[in-house]
Write a protein that holds these residues in place. Structure first.
Motif: not given
Length: 154
Positions: A101-112
């Motif tokens: 596996t490779v790991y993908v890191i997501l973040r919630p977008t800060e732009d509403p």
């Protein structure tokens, strides 16, 4: 400038004269494929999940690849996978998974006003680095199967 030949194992061909092993690193562009599908609870209208990586992909920004009903797959971004010689143990752990596996890191977008609820933050082949992001609790970390050519490269 040194008269020593470039090291073919190092893409940049540059070695640190004081510690030749410390400077060894490699980079590869990885396209990140994100699947958006309807959420399963009333609190989350959509579910966003990395489902694949595309080694050697060109630039992209939420390019729609496939649609099946309400489910949509996007080539969301292309990030650089950077590997360092000193992180070998973390890569071996990821390679020992079934499948690797490779790991993908997501973040919630800060732009509403953004059309997507998440942004692709990072990709790593180190299980240990992925665990660090999991421990923070602020990011979504997903293990994605490594394609065979990425396994061979790593």
């Amino acid at each position: 400038m040194s008269d020593e030949p470039e090291d073919p194992a190092t893409p940049q061909g540059q070695l640190d004269a004081k510690d030749p092993l410390a400077a060894r690193e490699a980079r590869l562009a990885l396209g990140i494929v994100i699947r958006k599908q309807p959420g399963v609870t009333r609190w989350a209208r959509w579910s966003w999940r990395p489902v694949a990586v595309l080694p050697g992909a060109g630039p992209a920004h939420w390019h729609e690849m496939r649609r099946d009903g309400e489910a949509v797959e996007y080539h969301a971004a292309t990030l650089e996978l950077e590997v360092h010689r000193k992180e070998t143990e973390g890569y071996l752990t990821a390679l020992s998974n079934d499948p690797p596996t490779v790991y993908v890191i997501l973040r919630p977008t800060e732009d509403p006003d953004a059309p997507h609820e998440v942004e692709v933050f990072r990709v790593t082949a180190s299980a240990f680095e992925a665990q660090d992001y999991l421990d923070s609790g602020e990011e979504l970390v997903e293990a994605v199967p490594m394609p065979p050519d990425l396994v061979a490269w790593l």
